[in-house]
Structure formats: C-alpha cells, structure tokens
Design a protein around this motif. Structure first.
Motif, mmCIF file in Angstrom:
data_model
loop_
_atom_site.group_PDB
_atom_site.id
_atom_site.type_symbol
_atom_site.label_atom_id
_atom_site.label_comp_id
_atom_site.label_asym_id
_atom_site.label_seq_id
_atom_site.Cartn_x
_atom_site.Cartn_y
_atom_site.Cartn_z
ATOM 1 N N MET A 74 44.514 -10.747 43.135
ATOM 2 C CA MET A 74 43.093 -10.485 42.951
ATOM 3 C C MET A 74 42.297 -11.753 43.239
ATOM 4 O O MET A 74 42.645 -12.832 42.760
ATOM 5 C CB MET A 74 42.824 -10.002 41.523
ATOM 6 N N ILE A 75 41.237 -11.622 44.011
ATOM 7 C CA ILE A 75 40.394 -12.754 44.387
ATOM 8 C C ILE A 75 39.046 -12.623 43.681
ATOM 9 O O ILE A 75 38.374 -11.599 43.785
ATOM 10 C CB ILE A 75 40.182 -12.823 45.914
ATOM 11 N N ASN A 76 38.666 -13.679 42.961
ATOM 12 C CA ASN A 76 37.346 -13.772 42.345
ATOM 13 C C ASN A 76 36.623 -14.947 42.989
ATOM 14 O O ASN A 76 37.084 -16.093 42.880
ATOM 15 C CB ASN A 76 37.456 -13.984 40.835
ATOM 16 N N ALA A 77 35.530 -14.682 43.647
ATOM 17 C CA ALA A 77 34.775 -15.724 44.344
ATOM 18 C C ALA A 77 33.414 -15.882 43.686
ATOM 19 O O ALA A 77 32.787 -14.908 43.261
ATOM 20 C CB ALA A 77 34.618 -15.375 45.819
ATOM 21 N N TYR A 78 32.962 -17.141 43.617
ATOM 22 C CA TYR A 78 31.694 -17.462 42.968
ATOM 23 C C TYR A 78 30.886 -18.376 43.886
ATOM 24 O O TYR A 78 31.430 -19.331 44.457
ATOM 25 C CB TYR A 78 31.921 -18.144 41.617
ATOM 26 N N THR A 79 29.610 -18.080 43.975
ATOM 27 C CA THR A 79 28.693 -18.907 44.753
ATOM 28 C C THR A 79 27.717 -19.594 43.811
ATOM 29 O O THR A 79 27.603 -19.221 42.632
ATOM 30 C CB THR A 79 27.930 -18.057 45.785
ATOM 31 N N LEU A 80 27.015 -20.585 44.333
ATOM 32 C CA LEU A 80 26.089 -21.366 43.518
ATOM 33 C C LEU A 80 24.687 -20.815 43.686
ATOM 34 O O LEU A 80 24.175 -20.694 44.806
ATOM 35 C CB LEU A 80 26.142 -22.841 43.935
ATOM 36 N N SER A 81 24.032 -20.488 42.560
ATOM 37 C CA SER A 81 22.675 -19.940 42.587
ATOM 38 C C SER A 81 21.866 -20.597 41.472
ATOM 39 O O SER A 81 22.101 -20.326 40.291
ATOM 40 C CB SER A 81 22.699 -18.418 42.405
ATOM 41 N N ASN A 82 20.929 -21.496 41.860
ATOM 42 C CA ASN A 82 20.077 -22.195 40.890
ATOM 43 C C ASN A 82 20.894 -22.925 39.826
ATOM 44 O O ASN A 82 20.575 -22.898 38.641
ATOM 45 C CB ASN A 82 19.114 -21.214 40.209
ATOM 46 N N GLY A 83 21.950 -23.574 40.274
ATOM 47 C CA GLY A 83 22.759 -24.357 39.353
ATOM 48 C C GLY A 83 23.713 -23.553 38.509
ATOM 49 O O GLY A 83 24.360 -24.099 37.612
ATOM 50 N N ARG A 84 23.825 -22.266 38.779
ATOM 51 C CA ARG A 84 24.722 -21.409 38.027
ATOM 52 C C ARG A 84 25.667 -20.696 38.978
ATOM 53 O O ARG A 84 25.363 -20.497 40.152
ATOM 54 C CB ARG A 84 23.932 -20.374 37.215
ATOM 55 N N LEU A 85 26.807 -20.281 38.429
ATOM 56 C CA LEU A 85 27.783 -19.552 39.230
ATOM 57 C C LEU A 85 27.456 -18.066 39.224
ATOM 58 O O LEU A 85 27.190 -17.477 38.173
ATOM 59 C CB LEU A 85 29.192 -19.777 38.680
ATOM 60 N N SER A 86 27.519 -17.472 40.397
ATOM 61 C CA SER A 86 27.304 -16.032 40.536
ATOM 62 C C SER A 86 28.511 -15.433 41.247
ATOM 63 O O SER A 86 28.936 -15.936 42.296
ATOM 64 C CB SER A 86 26.031 -15.744 41.349
ATOM 65 N N LYS A 87 29.039 -14.366 40.681
ATOM 66 C CA LYS A 87 30.224 -13.749 41.250
ATOM 67 C C LYS A 87 29.861 -12.952 42.493
ATOM 68 O O LYS A 87 28.835 -12.271 42.550
ATOM 69 C CB LYS A 87 30.885 -12.832 40.227
ATOM 70 N N ILE A 88 30.728 -13.049 43.492
ATOM 71 C CA ILE A 88 30.525 -12.351 44.762
ATOM 72 C C ILE A 88 31.347 -11.075 44.759
ATOM 73 O O ILE A 88 32.525 -11.076 44.408
ATOM 74 C CB ILE A 88 30.942 -13.235 45.952
ATOM 75 N N HIS A 89 30.715 -9.997 45.158
ATOM 76 C CA HIS A 89 31.443 -8.724 45.305
ATOM 77 C C HIS A 89 32.098 -8.698 46.685
ATOM 78 O O HIS A 89 31.431 -8.732 47.713
ATOM 79 C CB HIS A 89 30.488 -7.543 45.140
ATOM 80 N N LEU A 90 33.411 -8.662 46.704
ATOM 81 C CA LEU A 90 34.170 -8.746 47.950
ATOM 82 C C LEU A 90 34.633 -7.358 48.374
ATOM 83 O O LEU A 90 35.400 -6.692 47.672
ATOM 84 C CB LEU A 90 35.380 -9.670 47.772
ATOM 85 N N ASP A 91 34.154 -6.941 49.524
ATOM 86 C CA ASP A 91 34.628 -5.686 50.126
ATOM 87 C C ASP A 91 35.454 -5.928 51.382
ATOM 88 O O ASP A 91 36.292 -5.110 51.740
ATOM 89 C CB ASP A 91 33.436 -4.787 50.481
ATOM 90 N N ALA A 92 35.198 -7.034 52.025
ATOM 91 C CA ALA A 92 35.901 -7.349 53.273
ATOM 92 C C ALA A 92 36.105 -8.851 53.345
ATOM 93 O O ALA A 92 35.512 -9.635 52.589
ATOM 94 C CB ALA A 92 35.114 -6.849 54.478
ATOM 95 N N GLN A 93 36.933 -9.247 54.295
ATOM 96 C CA GLN A 93 37.244 -10.667 54.445
ATOM 97 C C GLN A 93 36.007 -11.479 54.824
ATOM 98 O O GLN A 93 35.848 -12.620 54.393
ATOM 99 C CB GLN A 93 38.330 -10.840 55.499
ATOM 100 N N ASP A 94 35.111 -10.900 55.593
ATOM 101 C CA ASP A 94 33.928 -11.638 56.031
ATOM 102 C C ASP A 94 33.022 -12.009 54.861
ATOM 103 O O ASP A 94 32.220 -12.942 54.968
ATOM 104 C CB ASP A 94 33.133 -10.813 57.045
ATOM 105 N N ASP A 95 33.109 -11.301 53.730
ATOM 106 C CA ASP A 95 32.285 -11.627 52.571
ATOM 107 C C ASP A 95 32.583 -13.025 52.040
ATOM 108 O O ASP A 95 31.713 -13.664 51.433
ATOM 109 C CB ASP A 95 32.510 -10.601 51.458
ATOM 110 N N LEU A 96 33.795 -13.506 52.261
ATOM 111 C CA LEU A 96 34.141 -14.847 51.806
ATOM 112 C C LEU A 96 33.360 -15.910 52.575
ATOM 113 O O LEU A 96 32.818 -16.849 51.994
ATOM 114 C CB LEU A 96 35.653 -15.086 51.960
ATOM 115 N N ARG A 97 33.305 -15.764 53.896
ATOM 116 C CA ARG A 97 32.637 -16.791 54.706
ATOM 117 C C ARG A 97 31.112 -16.672 54.633
ATOM 118 O O ARG A 97 30.406 -17.669 54.593
ATOM 119 C CB ARG A 97 33.091 -16.673 56.161
#
Length: 319
Positions: free
Chosen positions: A1-24
């Motif tokens: 299972m992959i959990n990816a988080y991006t940076l938004s206003n100094g906080r972590l936001s989880k990314i909803h992954l449906d495909a490989q391109d969502d990571l990049r």
C-alpha cells in the motif's frame, strides 16, 4: 500500500492515488509504503527510478549498513514501536531521502506514521521539506516512547503496592512475575529504540544536510532521549528490586512449608518411639499382662504428640 503526501501551506495533505501518474503530477514530499507489493515497487521504480528496500532484508541487518549515503541518496534504518501495549514490539523502517522526497518502507502500519499527517502543531509553516517530516517522525517516536514509559511506571506502581502491602500467595506471585517480565521487555524495547534514534539523529547531523533550524530540532530530540535514558535506567533498577522481593517472598513461602514438615516430623517422633518400644518382645508384655496396657499406651502416644505441638505453637513455629 502506498500513502503519498504533498506539502500544502506548511502542512501535509494526503494524495489520492488512482494511477502511477498521480505520483509525479502531485509532487509529493513523503511516500510511505506499507508491506509493498510487486506492483507498488514497479510504480516507484518507474516514477522515480528507485529500488525500494525489501522489508524482509531489514531484519538482522548489520550495524554498519544501517546508515549510509550513495547515489545521491541517504539511507537510514530505524526501529519504531508498534504500539503502547505491554506486548508491543519494534518494527524496522527503511528511510530513503532522494530528490527532496522521503521514502519510508515497513512491513506493518505504525501509529507514528498514520498520526503524523494529522499533526499540525498549530503552525501553518511547520513543514518545509522532507527532512522536516523525517525529523518529526523521530520526534513523535520519542514522544511515544515517553508515553509508554509512563504506562510502565503506572504498572510497576501497582505491582509495588501488591508486593509490599499485601500477603502474596504463590499463584499471585506468579502473575506478578509475568507483569514484571512484560514491563522489562517493554522497557528494553524503548531503550533500544531511543538508542537507535540517537544514532540516526547523529548520522543526520554529520551528513550536513540540515538547516540551522533543523539542527536545533534534532538537538532538542537528543535532549529528550537523554532524559528518557535516566528513566529507563531507573525502571531497570526498580524491576530488579521487585524481582528480588518476589523471589524472596516465594522462598519464604517455601520455607514455611518445609518448616511445617520439619516440625511435624519432630513432633511425631515420640509416639513412633513409644509404639516401637511397646512392640518389642518382653517376657511380660504390658498390653497382654495388664488390662490397662493398651489404653495407657494410646494415652502416652497422644500426650507425646499434643505436648510437642503445643510447645511449638507457643513458640510460633506453626503460624
């Protein structure tokens, strides 16, 4: 299972992954992989050209291979507590810092990892890059260790009251020994984890990748770890004291049983002696030539039992 988080206003936001391109496309700064499958590894390999460490290779790893740099990547192996329960154990986590992204790989989900994205610390710009995430994970692991130590303190306090303020039976003492063994196991895990965290923090400081503010944060973590070392040492001493106390109580209980048998055997020697004397072949046997021979022999044997037991009772040997 992959959990990816991006940076938004100094906080972590989880990314909803449906495909490989969502990571990049979402530019994550932290990718947490739990029990990775072959498909998960393929996604990471194609997206970032990175071979994830296999969790089964993290066990029994050599000390020299726990922290190293290579191919513009920073690799760390650290132990994290699985939970606060008395049966809690450590889980090894592999960290890889590559291209301003933190990759973490572990076999089981850890409370520190799923609690971290929910922590905002009341500061909108608390997280600036992936190194802040890594430092904060180590900080939260130290906090979790402190919480578990508080629970160990409470459990040992209850054990102390049972040992010192109550009369322990052998059955109760066995259950108390189990509780002490669990506390010792948990305390040992915490001591190992904080030692491993100290090594990881020292390696980060030597890598010269941290900003001055991050250096202040890791120094604070080192101070927290030093304070925990004193608590774990105290708990080891307390556990040893309780173990010695319980073993002494068990020995005292066994001595009481042995003393009771010893006293009983001594008290029963006179009637056995009288019976053996009356059973000898005399020319005139008292029990045959005297009508009161048998009653007198039985009375004498009874008195030879009652009198020693009464004397032993007065001395407190039967209590």
């Amino acid at each position: 299972m992959i959990n990816a988080y991006t940076l938004s206003n100094g906080r972590l936001s989880k990314i909803h992954l449906d495909a490989q391109d969502d990571l990049r496309l979402n530019h994550p700064i932290w990718i947490d992989v739990v029990a990775p499958t072959d498909e998960d590894r393929k996604w990471i390999k194609q997206a970032y050209d990175l071979n994830l460490p296999k969790p089964e290779h993290l066990r029994d790893i050599e000390a020299s291979a726990r922290f190293y740099e290579g191919n513009n990547e920073l690799h760390l192996r650290s132990d994290f507590l699985l939970g606060k329960e008395s049966s809690s154990r450590s889980v090894t986590v592999a960290f890889v810092l590559s291209g301003n992204i933190l990759f973490s790989v572990h076999e089981e989900d850890l409370p520190v990892f799923y609690q971290r994205p929910l922590t905002n610390h009341g500061q909108p710009d608390y997280v600036e890059d992936c190194k802040d995430v890594l430092i904060d994970l180590y900080s939260m692991d130290v906090e979790l260790s402190a919480d578990v130590l508080e629970r160990v303190y409470a459990d040992l306090g209850q054990v102390s009251s049972n040992v010192l303020n109550a009369k322990l039976s052998d059955k109760h003492a066995a259950s108390v020994l189990i509780n002490i063994a669990q506390a010792e196991h948990l305390n040992g895990n915490i001591r190992r984890n904080v030692m491993d965290t100290r090594r990881a923090i020292s390696f980060l400081m030597r890598s010269k990748l941290l900003t001055p503010m991050q250096m202040d944060d890791v120094r604070q973590i080192i101070q927290d770890i030093n304070s925990l070392d004193g608590h774990t040492s105290f708990l080891f001493d307390k556990i040893n004291f309780l173990m010695v106390a319980i073993i002494s109580i068990l020995n005292a209980n066994q001595n009481k049983v042995v003393r009771l048998f010893s006293v009983s055997s001594v008290a029963l020697l006179p009637p056995v002696l009288i019976a053996s004397i009356y059973g000898m072949n005399f020319v005139y046997m008292p029990e045959l030539n005297w009508s009161l021979g048998y009653p007198f022999a039985l009375l004498l044997m009874a008195l030879s039992v009652v009198v020693p037991f009464w004397i032993f009772y007065q001395k407190g040997w039967l209590k």
